[in-house]
Design an enzyme around this catalytic site. Structure first.
Site, PDB file in Angstrom:
ATOM      1  N   GLY A 141      46.411  41.234  42.169  1.00 42.51           N
ATOM      2  CA  GLY A 141      45.577  42.517  43.205  1.00 42.51           C
ATOM      3  C   GLY A 141      44.987  43.361  41.820  1.00 42.51           C
ATOM      4  N   THR A 168      38.076  41.782  53.160  1.00 45.48           N
ATOM      5  CA  THR A 168      37.357  42.792  54.302  1.00 45.48           C
ATOM      6  C   THR A 168      35.759  41.623  54.292  1.00 45.48           C
ATOM      7  OG1 THR A 168      37.635  44.906  52.844  1.00 45.48           O
ATOM      8  CG2 THR A 168      35.668  44.763  54.458  1.00 45.48           C
ATOM      9  N   GLU A 373      38.942  47.677  45.874  1.00 43.74           N
ATOM     10  CA  GLU A 373      37.562  47.893  44.449  1.00 43.74           C
ATOM     11  C   GLU A 373      38.731  48.522  43.125  1.00 43.74           C
ATOM     12  OE1 GLU A 373      34.649  47.773  45.112  1.00 43.74           O
ATOM     13  OE2 GLU A 373      33.999  47.139  47.481  1.00 43.74           O
TER      14      GLU A 373
END
Length: 389
Positions: A141, A168, A373
């Site tokens: 991550g 996404t 992000e």
């Protein structure tokens, strides 16, 4: 939004007629085509396919791409203006827009070769298809260097194996930019970015995640088992993948900062409107100093966030170093979004806890802006490192 000249660190923020036109177009689209049904889509976690199609038709999915490749040829300031207006109403739609513009289209245009641009970018920029950016993994991550997805060199193609998480547009995309480790010994210098198409043998889209916020956006895990990716689908030189990902994310943070700004300003506008309509103790609740102070602080923090977002966008447009500015904008705007939406619920009182008043959804949507992000903690690391340069 004020249209006067705003100056910060020597940068001039003057909304041109073109910027104002983009703002009006995005606001009209959000209010007339996104607002109807936004609660129902959130409740059902239904991907806004028709609304995304319309965003493509209106040019919102390839705003910064050169017209040579089917894009709008607009600047980053235009993009963040549109992102704010759309995010005020539907953050699930704006994250589709953000990924397609900031991560997929921008990455392909900046670093792809001409053949890749003609084959993939033109359709993405025109909104005929949408893209996905595939970096995160079960064990990668914030530590994006720990890529366990592998792309083994087989001569004229790579054999792709592994799993990507939290992607996404995972189920709705047609084009996927996948980071994978080709040479483990080289660590992050052995990572490549590969263009993978939906429908390839061995490529499986996992179930849609049941999320707290941005519920209508489709977030999936992706599984790759011996997927053959042609060598011509590698972006850049061998080992360029990690640099590609980091460069792309730097710009992507401006888009997410704009999304957070939109969520915050959307909640503020709803709270201000409600405060002028709701009565208590014989007068509008706006006339109570406690509510005035909340709204005044919301307006001030949102304006400060807007200045940071615009500054980062303008630096990017001027081809100046925007890494620190983007991290600051995302860090601050996401914190403001979380705080302002919570305050908006408080202004609404019990009604704020009810879905039909929208602010509870905005509060749920706000949280992810502090995570994806690059988490807020990662933004602080980026800012601190930039301070030493």
């Amino acid at each position: 939004m004020a249209t006067s000249t705003l100056e910060l660190s020597g940068l001039n923020f003057n909304l041109t007629e073109e910027h104002q036109a983009v703002q009006e177009a995005a606001r009209d689209f959000a209010q007339t085509e996104l607002l109807p049904g936004v609660i129902e889509r959130d409740n059902a976690a239904k991907f806004p396919a028709e609304q995304v199609r319309r965003m493509g038709e209106l040019g919102f999915l390839g705003m910064m791409v050169s017209p040579d490749y089917g894009g709008g040829g607009m600047d980053t300031v235009s993009y963040v203006i549109a992102m704010e207006e759309i995010s005020k109403v539907d953050a699930s739609c704006s994250v589709v827009m953000s990924v397609n513009n900031s991560l997929v289209c921008w990455g392909l245009e900046q670093f792809g070769n001409e053949e890749q641009k003609q084959k993939y970018l033109t359709k993405l920029a025109a909104g005929e298809v949408i893209g996905a950016f595939c970096l995160s993994e079960p064990e990668a991550g914030s530590d994006a260097t720990s890529q366990h997805t592998t792309a083994i060199d087989q001569g004229d193609y790579y054999s792709l194996n592994g799993t990507k998480n939290w992607i996404t547009n995972g189920g709705s995309a047609s084009t996927y930019l996948v980071m994978a480790q080709t040479d483990v010994a080289k660590k992050h210098r052995g990572i490549n970015c590969l263009i993978v198409e939906k429908g390839q043998d061995g490529f499986v889209v996992g179930k849609k995640e049941d999320k707290m916020g941005i519920r209508a956006s489709d977030t999936h895990s992706l599984m790759f088992t011996d997927v053959k990716v042609p060598k011509e689908n590698r972006i850049g030189d061998d080992g360029f993948g990690f640099k590609f990902a980091m460069s792309t994310l730097n710009g992507g943070r401006i888009g997410i900062a704009a999304q957070a700004l939109g969520i915050a300003s959307g909640a503020y506008e709803l709270a201000l409107k409600y405060a002028q309509e709701r009565q208590s103790f014989g007068k509008k609740i706006f006339d109570h100093q406690a509510i005035q102070f909340k709204l005044a602080e919301m307006a001030t923090k949102i304006e400060a966030a807007r200045l940071l977002v615009y500054k980062a966008a303008r630096l990017k447009d001027e081809h100046k170093d925007y890494v620190q500015a983007a991290a600051m904008a995302k860090l601050y705007a996401s914190d403001v979004a979380m705080w302002a939406t919570t305050e908006a619920v408080q202004v609404h009182g019990g009604y704020g806890y009810v879905k039909e008043y929208h602010v509870e959804r905005l509060m749920r949507d706000a949280k992810i802006t502090q995570i994806y992000e690059g988490t807020s903690e990662i933004q602080k690391l980026v800012i601190a490192r930039e301070l030493l340069k």
